[in-house]
Design a protein around this motif. Structure first.
Motif, PDB file in Angstrom:
ATOM      1  N   ARG A  13      13.607  11.897  14.262  1.00 60.80           N
ATOM      2  CA  ARG A  13      15.237  11.723  13.412  1.00 60.80           C
ATOM      3  C   ARG A  13      15.518  10.832  13.525  1.00 60.80           C
ATOM      4  O   ARG A  13      16.662  10.795  12.338  1.00 60.80           O
ATOM      5  CB  ARG A  13      16.251  12.452  14.928  1.00 60.80           C
ATOM      6  CG  ARG A  13      15.435  14.255  14.760  1.00 60.80           C
ATOM      7  CD  ARG A  13      16.356  14.992  16.606  1.00 60.80           C
ATOM      8  NE  ARG A  13      16.201  14.510  17.452  1.00 60.80           N
ATOM      9  CZ  ARG A  13      17.435  13.690  17.974  1.00 60.80           C
ATOM     10  NH1 ARG A  13      18.583  13.969  17.388  1.00 60.80           N
ATOM     11  NH2 ARG A  13      17.429  13.246  19.283  1.00 60.80           N
ATOM     12  N   VAL A  14      15.640   9.705  14.834  1.00 62.08           N
ATOM     13  CA  VAL A  14      16.680   8.372  14.532  1.00 62.08           C
ATOM     14  C   VAL A  14      15.729   7.646  13.906  1.00 62.08           C
ATOM     15  O   VAL A  14      14.252   7.566  14.164  1.00 62.08           O
ATOM     16  CB  VAL A  14      16.822   8.282  15.548  1.00 62.08           C
ATOM     17  CG1 VAL A  14      17.266   7.068  15.360  1.00 62.08           C
ATOM     18  CG2 VAL A  14      17.452   9.269  16.904  1.00 62.08           C
ATOM     19  N   HIS A  15      16.560   6.561  13.008  1.00 61.53           N
ATOM     20  CA  HIS A  15      15.717   5.726  12.423  1.00 61.53           C
ATOM     21  C   HIS A  15      16.567   4.375  12.815  1.00 61.53           C
ATOM     22  O   HIS A  15      16.335   3.496  11.622  1.00 61.53           O
ATOM     23  CB  HIS A  15      15.163   5.956  10.771  1.00 61.53           C
ATOM     24  CG  HIS A  15      14.254   7.028  10.777  1.00 61.53           C
ATOM     25  ND1 HIS A  15      13.189   7.069  10.570  1.00 61.53           N
ATOM     26  CD2 HIS A  15      15.150   8.654  10.351  1.00 61.53           C
ATOM     27  CE1 HIS A  15      12.821   8.534  10.331  1.00 61.53           C
ATOM     28  NE2 HIS A  15      13.582   9.453  10.749  1.00 61.53           N
ATOM     29  N   GLU A  16      17.295   4.286  13.907  1.00 60.34           N
ATOM     30  CA  GLU A  16      18.497   3.159  13.668  1.00 60.34           C
ATOM     31  C   GLU A  16      17.380   2.513  14.766  1.00 60.34           C
ATOM     32  O   GLU A  16      17.717   3.251  16.300  1.00 60.34           O
ATOM     33  CB  GLU A  16      19.357   3.352  13.479  1.00 60.34           C
ATOM     34  CG  GLU A  16      20.545   2.402  13.415  1.00 60.34           C
ATOM     35  CD  GLU A  16      21.214   2.105  14.675  1.00 60.34           C
ATOM     36  OE1 GLU A  16      21.134   0.911  15.204  1.00 60.34           O
ATOM     37  OE2 GLU A  16      21.344   2.894  15.709  1.00 60.34           O
ATOM     38  N   ARG A  17      17.208   1.767  14.878  1.00 60.88           N
ATOM     39  CA  ARG A  17      16.897   0.801  15.898  1.00 60.88           C
ATOM     40  C   ARG A  17      17.962   0.848  17.519  1.00 60.88           C
ATOM     41  O   ARG A  17      17.278   1.478  17.982  1.00 60.88           O
ATOM     42  CB  ARG A  17      16.716  -0.920  16.239  1.00 60.88           C
ATOM     43  CG  ARG A  17      15.912  -1.479  16.855  1.00 60.88           C
ATOM     44  CD  ARG A  17      15.338  -2.810  17.094  1.00 60.88           C
ATOM     45  NE  ARG A  17      14.567  -3.395  16.075  1.00 60.88           N
ATOM     46  CZ  ARG A  17      14.902  -3.476  14.896  1.00 60.88           C
ATOM     47  NH1 ARG A  17      15.986  -3.692  13.748  1.00 60.88           N
ATOM     48  NH2 ARG A  17      13.397  -3.635  13.854  1.00 60.88           N
ATOM     49  N   ALA A  18      18.889   0.276  17.509  1.00 60.26           N
ATOM     50  CA  ALA A  18      20.050   1.072  18.560  1.00 60.26           C
ATOM     51  C   ALA A  18      19.908   1.952  19.110  1.00 60.26           C
ATOM     52  O   ALA A  18      20.280   2.119  20.008  1.00 60.26           O
ATOM     53  CB  ALA A  18      21.026  -0.019  18.211  1.00 60.26           C
ATOM     54  N   ARG A  19      20.326   2.874  18.128  1.00 64.94           N
ATOM     55  CA  ARG A  19      20.077   4.512  18.245  1.00 64.94           C
ATOM     56  C   ARG A  19      19.391   4.847  19.306  1.00 64.94           C
ATOM     57  O   ARG A  19      19.383   5.665  20.200  1.00 64.94           O
ATOM     58  CB  ARG A  19      20.924   5.548  17.288  1.00 64.94           C
ATOM     59  CG  ARG A  19      21.074   6.902  17.411  1.00 64.94           C
ATOM     60  CD  ARG A  19      21.266   7.669  16.187  1.00 64.94           C
ATOM     61  NE  ARG A  19      21.813   8.998  16.860  1.00 64.94           N
ATOM     62  CZ  ARG A  19      21.252   9.795  15.726  1.00 64.94           C
ATOM     63  NH1 ARG A  19      21.573   9.849  14.205  1.00 64.94           N
ATOM     64  NH2 ARG A  19      21.474  11.023  15.851  1.00 64.94           N
ATOM     65  N   LEU A  20      18.013   4.653  18.525  1.00 63.13           N
ATOM     66  CA  LEU A  20      16.588   5.024  19.090  1.00 63.13           C
ATOM     67  C   LEU A  20      16.601   4.319  20.443  1.00 63.13           C
ATOM     68  O   LEU A  20      15.658   5.253  21.514  1.00 63.13           O
ATOM     69  CB  LEU A  20      15.996   5.050  18.019  1.00 63.13           C
ATOM     70  CG  LEU A  20      13.568   4.751  18.687  1.00 63.13           C
ATOM     71  CD1 LEU A  20      13.764   5.977  19.287  1.00 63.13           C
ATOM     72  CD2 LEU A  20      12.897   3.762  18.236  1.00 63.13           C
ATOM     73  N   ALA A  21      16.578   3.064  20.426  1.00 62.14           N
ATOM     74  CA  ALA A  21      16.408   2.358  21.953  1.00 62.14           C
ATOM     75  C   ALA A  21      17.177   3.161  22.872  1.00 62.14           C
ATOM     76  O   ALA A  21      17.264   3.645  24.100  1.00 62.14           O
ATOM     77  CB  ALA A  21      16.785   1.347  22.411  1.00 62.14           C
ATOM     78  N   ASN A  22      18.652   3.258  23.462  1.00 61.61           N
ATOM     79  CA  ASN A  22      19.664   3.937  23.420  1.00 61.61           C
ATOM     80  C   ASN A  22      19.558   5.247  24.180  1.00 61.61           C
ATOM     81  O   ASN A  22      19.277   6.156  25.315  1.00 61.61           O
ATOM     82  CB  ASN A  22      21.099   3.843  23.323  1.00 61.61           C
ATOM     83  CG  ASN A  22      21.708   2.355  23.383  1.00 61.61           C
ATOM     84  OD1 ASN A  22      21.849   1.792  24.025  1.00 61.61           O
ATOM     85  ND2 ASN A  22      21.886   1.994  22.196  1.00 61.61           N
ATOM     86  N   GLU A  23      18.997   6.040  23.105  1.00 62.43           N
ATOM     87  CA  GLU A  23      18.803   7.679  23.267  1.00 62.43           C
ATOM     88  C   GLU A  23      17.515   7.403  24.336  1.00 62.43           C
ATOM     89  O   GLU A  23      16.839   8.886  25.122  1.00 62.43           O
ATOM     90  CB  GLU A  23      18.125   8.265  21.613  1.00 62.43           C
ATOM     91  CG  GLU A  23      18.544   9.437  21.602  1.00 62.43           C
ATOM     92  CD  GLU A  23      19.224  10.492  22.034  1.00 62.43           C
ATOM     93  OE1 GLU A  23      19.513  11.755  22.638  1.00 62.43           O
ATOM     94  OE2 GLU A  23      20.009   9.755  22.557  1.00 62.43           O
ATOM     95  N   SER A  24      16.289   6.545  23.857  1.00 62.49           N
ATOM     96  CA  SER A  24      14.955   6.800  24.359  1.00 62.49           C
ATOM     97  C   SER A  24      15.421   6.090  26.194  1.00 62.49           C
ATOM     98  O   SER A  24      14.406   7.505  27.268  1.00 62.49           O
ATOM     99  CB  SER A  24      14.524   5.610  24.033  1.00 62.49           C
ATOM    100  OG  SER A  24      13.465   6.230  22.995  1.00 62.49           O
ATOM    101  N   CYS A  25      16.913   5.585  26.498  1.00 65.69           N
ATOM    102  CA  CYS A  25      16.479   5.343  27.371  1.00 65.69           C
ATOM    103  C   CYS A  25      18.031   6.621  28.735  1.00 65.69           C
ATOM    104  O   CYS A  25      17.632   7.347  29.371  1.00 65.69           O
ATOM    105  CB  CYS A  25      17.394   4.165  27.476  1.00 65.69           C
ATOM    106  SG  CYS A  25      17.020   2.444  27.033  1.00 65.69           S
ATOM    107  N   ARG A  26      18.300   6.951  27.170  1.00 63.75           N
ATOM    108  CA  ARG A  26      18.761   8.179  28.278  1.00 63.75           C
ATOM    109  C   ARG A  26      18.445   9.486  28.423  1.00 63.75           C
ATOM    110  O   ARG A  26      18.735  10.384  29.612  1.00 63.75           O
ATOM    111  CB  ARG A  26      20.026   8.792  26.906  1.00 63.75           C
ATOM    112  CG  ARG A  26      21.195   9.827  27.761  1.00 63.75           C
ATOM    113  CD  ARG A  26      21.755  10.399  26.985  1.00 63.75           C
ATOM    114  NE  ARG A  26      21.113  10.810  24.875  1.00 63.75           N
ATOM    115  CZ  ARG A  26      20.545  12.336  25.761  1.00 63.75           C
ATOM    116  NH1 ARG A  26      20.477  13.419  26.460  1.00 63.75           N
ATOM    117  NH2 ARG A  26      19.606  13.326  24.574  1.00 63.75           N
ATOM    118  N   ILE A  27      17.563   9.657  27.573  1.00 65.01           N
ATOM    119  CA  ILE A  27      15.881  10.846  27.573  1.00 65.01           C
ATOM    120  C   ILE A  27      15.402  10.608  29.468  1.00 65.01           C
ATOM    121  O   ILE A  27      15.590  11.605  29.892  1.00 65.01           O
ATOM    122  CB  ILE A  27      15.406  10.602  26.579  1.00 65.01           C
ATOM    123  CG1 ILE A  27      16.067  11.284  25.413  1.00 65.01           C
ATOM    124  CG2 ILE A  27      14.364  12.060  27.209  1.00 65.01           C
ATOM    125  CD1 ILE A  27      15.700  11.140  24.153  1.00 65.01           C
ATOM    126  N   ALA A  28      14.762   9.278  29.480  1.00 57.41           N
ATOM    127  CA  ALA A  28      13.912   8.914  31.090  1.00 57.41           C
ATOM    128  C   ALA A  28      14.901   8.177  31.630  1.00 57.41           C
ATOM    129  O   ALA A  28      14.394   9.081  33.117  1.00 57.41           O
ATOM    130  CB  ALA A  28      13.561   7.729  30.365  1.00 57.41           C
TER     131      ALA A  28
END
Length: 868
Positions: free
Chosen positions: A282-297
């Motif tokens: 879904r996400v194709h923006e670096r900062a949003r992908l990184a933050n969302e990955s951390c939140r999910i973890a």
């Protein structure tokens, strides 16, 4: 009923006495079978062969002693009843025999007691044997129970109601770290840590009270190892059903529990994998992908903190993160303020992820130990992010339990890091493609395609807001000559520096782009006056060119040209605006003008505005601004109540200029701040002059503009002004529209200046804005000034008269002074007096006067003063 034979051994030297004893027993209904002996040898022999059920013995005999016989009998058959039958036994001897184990004694002259004594002795014997058999059976049962408990596949213990241990098996003793015998008699507080002992005692008490078994799974830590036990506590009861002890048996289910935990962890990791992979789609923006990955973890993986750091140059630091503690990421970042060098990164992750399952024992460095330990983290996993075999970043995870990262989990996490690495690689490639599609390669600015898209968005917003958009095309007239003289590389360098200067210096532009060659384009949104664009061009764009650009050691001053088109005047779509801005730019080249609007009338207006602003700046330096003062008259006494200070500009070319000609430009240019400071000082000087001339002091009201009230240090400015004014009386007037822009902040500031010593605060032009009665009652306001538009036709217009009457009534209900401005006729003054207006201001009494004429007015000598 046939009597059961009773074997009786009689120790007696007189056969007659022995026969009498036999008969006495028969009379009791017993069937004695007797043997008489009189020597020790025969006595011992009879004990072994005859196996008597009762022994009757004389106390004193020629060949044998009764006490000796009692001793032999107790040694041979201790439970067989032994009764002394003697004619010479005294009381003292009788008591002695009983103490030594005789069942009873009977005197020969009273053999009638013998049958009953034998029967009673036999009953006692039967009871003792039964009790002994019971005890023996209990001993056997306890021995079997203890043996069973010892071989249980777990721990076992028994405690009395006082909490002392009465039995523990070997497994219990081994787990507790004590010898089995040493634990007996001790309490939980003497064996276990205090908190664990408290929990055990509470559970035991629950079992005692409920008299029901209690099963629970509990976790115990011993010698650095954690064990999970399935414990069953049960009451041990007596025959009456009362609890007398508490038993506990437990099975070590650590393996099962650890397997459950492992499955749960792996399930969470799979959930994290699924969630992050879904995010990658879904996400194709670096900062949003990184933050969302951390939140999910953190939220789905059960980790306490997750962060991602990407290399910037040769340094890596935590950049994106999510955790259960707000400042955890910041504290970890500060632990390694210099970040991780690329070289150190390569060495650390040469063999893959860096896993620390116990931060207490991990080597220092790489965000793994000291700070995480202080934050309460027990384990960490640092996973390298690699794209095309080149490390690009790090994915870090921290847990609050030790030993959670096993081989299988690390394998899944490495797969997760690989997915994130792939996504970052894809995003990087996509960004490079987008950059080529939408950005100028040379300057990094948006290109024509992106510029037109953003201009379209600005036009859409302006259409909804009812505002304007300006498009400015800018080029360098002599750019081709620079290229020819210094070479193409130098020309490229000049364009790069020009682009940077525009980005750094033109703060109001929505978009700055390079369209082609030496042509740049800028958009400005939310434009309300075309004069604003002229000021931006003069103050920001062309001022940038006053600083030379150095090319090959030469300082070049650029002469720029700019063409401007305004939406909607010069076009309603992107292409039309760009075409018309380009037309205006070509005219600049033809006429030599630095800039031109597409519409000639707009250009003329902007030129006049710039010229006027320059004159106003000169007027400020030359102190050409001054105050005129107009009195406000008390209707009841017909005396001057106060003065309003009104700004005037004494222009050497045009004479006295009224504020309507220049006040709005002072506001938009920001000059009003400096002009206000200057006039504040003049007002104090004028005031002191009137007092020195013998005039009674009256308050002077000074108008506050929108820009002045918005200043952060507005209250401090007024405080400095009042410190200079000392005992002089000053009021403030603020227009209703200014007040309503930010009611809360305006109220706070005005309440503060009133505490400093400002007299009255009045709302000017009241009735023209949108004041709420609910707010008006809470404002720090002392007076309302009715706008002149209502006063002018109040004698002819019933609506205006009603409005004036309503404002007066409203103000009085709030204990405010009501002032009518713009009063020019006696009829208006008369109506206002009937409506109980407090003060009036206008030409009827006096026009605004210069400071030199105010003293005469205050003394009642002014020729312009009229009676009201």
């Amino acid at each position: 009923m046939i009597a059961v034979p009773l074997k009786v051994l009689i120790l007696e030297d007189q056969p007659t006495d022995a026969e009498l004893m036999r008969r006495a027993i028969e009379r009791e209904g017993l069937a004695p079978v007797t043997i008489r002996v009189e020597t020790e040898f025969d006595f011992r022999k009879a004990l072994n062969q005859f196996d008597p059920e009762v022994i009757l013995s004389d106390f004193s005999m020629p060949n044998f002693n009764g006490l000796k016989a009692l001793e032999i009998a107790h040694a041979t058959c201790p439970d067989t009843p032994f009764i002394f039958v003697s004619g010479t036994l005294g009381d003292e001897r009788a008591v002695q025999t009983l103490r030594q184990g005789a069942s009873d004694y009977v005197l020969k002259d009273n053999l009638t007691r013998l049958g009953a004594a034998v029967r009673r002795a036999l009953e006692d014997y039967a009871e003792r044997r039964s009790h002994r058999d019971t005890e023996r059976e209990l001993e056997h049962a306890e021995r079997r129970f203890r043996l069973f408990m010892q071989y249980l596949p777990g721990i076992a213990s028994i405690k009395d109601l006082q909490g002392s241990y009465r039995f523990v098996n070997h497994a219990w003793a081994e787990f507790a770290g004590v010898e089995s015998d040493a634990a007996i008699g001790k309490t939980d507080h003497e064996i276990w840590p205090s908190e664990l002992a408290r929990k055990i005692i509470e559970s035991d008490r629950h079992v005692q009270i409920s008299r029901q078994a209690l099963q629970s799974t509990e976790c115990f830590s011993r010698n650095g190892l954690t064990h999970h036990w399935l414990l069953t506590r049960f009451p041990i009861m007596d025959e009456s059903g009362q609890s007398i002890m508490v038993g506990t048996i437990g099975v070590d289910v650590s393996g099962q529990k650890n397997q459950e935990l492992k499955i749960a962890r792996l399930t969470r990791i799979h959930t994290v994998l699924s969630g992050i992979n879904s995010t990658i789609v879904r996400v194709h923006e670096r900062a949003r992908l990184a933050n969302e990955s951390c939140r999910i973890a953190v939220e789905f993986g059960g980790f306490q903190l997750a962060w991602i750091g990407l290399f910037e140059g040769d340094k890596l630091r935590p950049q994106y993160g999510y955790g259960t503690m707000p400042d955890a990421l910041e504290r970890i970042s500060h632990a390694e303020p210099r970040g991780i060098d690329r070289a150190d990164f390569g060495l650390a992750f040469e063999k893959g992820p860096v896993i620390c399952n116990d931060v207490e024992n991990c080597p220092p460095g790489l965000y793994a130990t000291e700070v995480p330990r202080r934050l309460g983290f027990r384990s960490s996993a640092l996973l390298p992010l690699v794209v095309d075999e080149v490390p690009v970043g790090l994915f870090a995870l921290y847990g609050d339990e030790a030993g959670v990262f096993d081989e299988e989990e690390v394998k899944l996490l490495s797969e997760l890091a690989g997915d994130i690495s792939f996504a970052l690689s894809y995003i990087g490639k996509e960004e490079r493609l987008n950059s080529l599609a939408y950005y100028d390669v040379l300057t990094g600015l948006p290109n024509r395609t992106l510029f037109k898209d953003r201009l379209c968005q600005s036009i859409h917003a302006a259409r909804q807001e009812g505002s304007r958009v300006a498009v400015l095309l800018l080029d360098v007239p002599n750019f081709r000559r620079i290229n020819d003289s210094y070479g193409r590389a130098a020309g490229d360098q000049l364009l790069q520096r020009l682009g940077r200067r525009l980005q750094e210096g033109v703060h109001n532009a929505n978009t700055i782009a390079r369209l082609e060659a030496d042509t740049f384009a800028l958009t400005f949104g939310a434009i309300h006056e075309t004069d604003d664009i002229a000021h931006i061009i003069a103050e920001q764009v062309f001022d940038l060119m006053h600083q030379p650009i150095q090319i090959h050691g030469d300082n070049l001053l650029l002469a720029l040209r700019a063409g401007i088109a305004i939406y909607p005047n010069d076009g309603g779509d992107v292409d039309t605006l760009l075409r018309n801005a380009d037309t205006a730019l070509r005219r600049c080249h033809e006429t030599g003008e630095p800039y031109l609007f597409y519409a000639p009338e707009l250009h003329a207006r902007a030129t006049r505005s710039l010229a006027l602003e320059n004159k106003l700046r000169h007027a400020l330096k030359a102190r050409q601004f001054e105050f005129y003062y107009q009195p406000k008259v008390d209707l009841a006494s017909n005396r001057v109540a106060s003065l309003e200070a009104l700004i005037r500009w004494r222009d050497p070319d045009n004479g006295l200029v009224l504020p309507a000609e220049f006040i709005s430009l002072l506001e938009t240019s920001g000059l009003i701040i400096e002009v206000g400071r200057s006039l504040f000082a003049q007002a104090i000087e004028d005031y002191r002059g009137w007092i020195e001339a013998g005039c009674a002091p009256v308050p002077v009201a000074i108008n506050v503009s929108t820009l002045q009230l918005r200043q952060r240090d507005f209250v401090d400015q007024i405080e400095r002004f009042l410190a200079t004014a000392q005992d002089l009386q000053f009021d403030l007037e603020i227009t209703e529209s200014v007040f309503m822009q930010d009611i809360e902040e305006s109220s706070r500031k005005l309440a503060a200046v009133k505490e400093l010593g400002i007299g009255k605060v009045a709302i000017d032009d009241f009735g023209t804005g949108y004041s709420s009665l609910a707010y008006l009652s809470r404002l720090p306001v002392d007076a309302l000034k009715i706008d002149r538009s209502f006063i002018v036709d109040m004698a002819q217009n019933a609506n205006s008269l009603t409005m004036v009457s309503t404002i007066i009534s409203l103000g009085h209900s709030l204990n405010m002074t009501i002032i009518a401005e713009g009063v020019e006729s006696a009829e208006q003054a008369h109506l206002l007096k009937l409506l109980r207006c407090d003060e009036i201001q206008g030409e009827l009494f006096s026009a605004p006067l210069p400071r030199t004429e105010i003293a005469a007015l205050l003394r009642g000598e002014g020729s312009q003063r009229n009676s009201v």
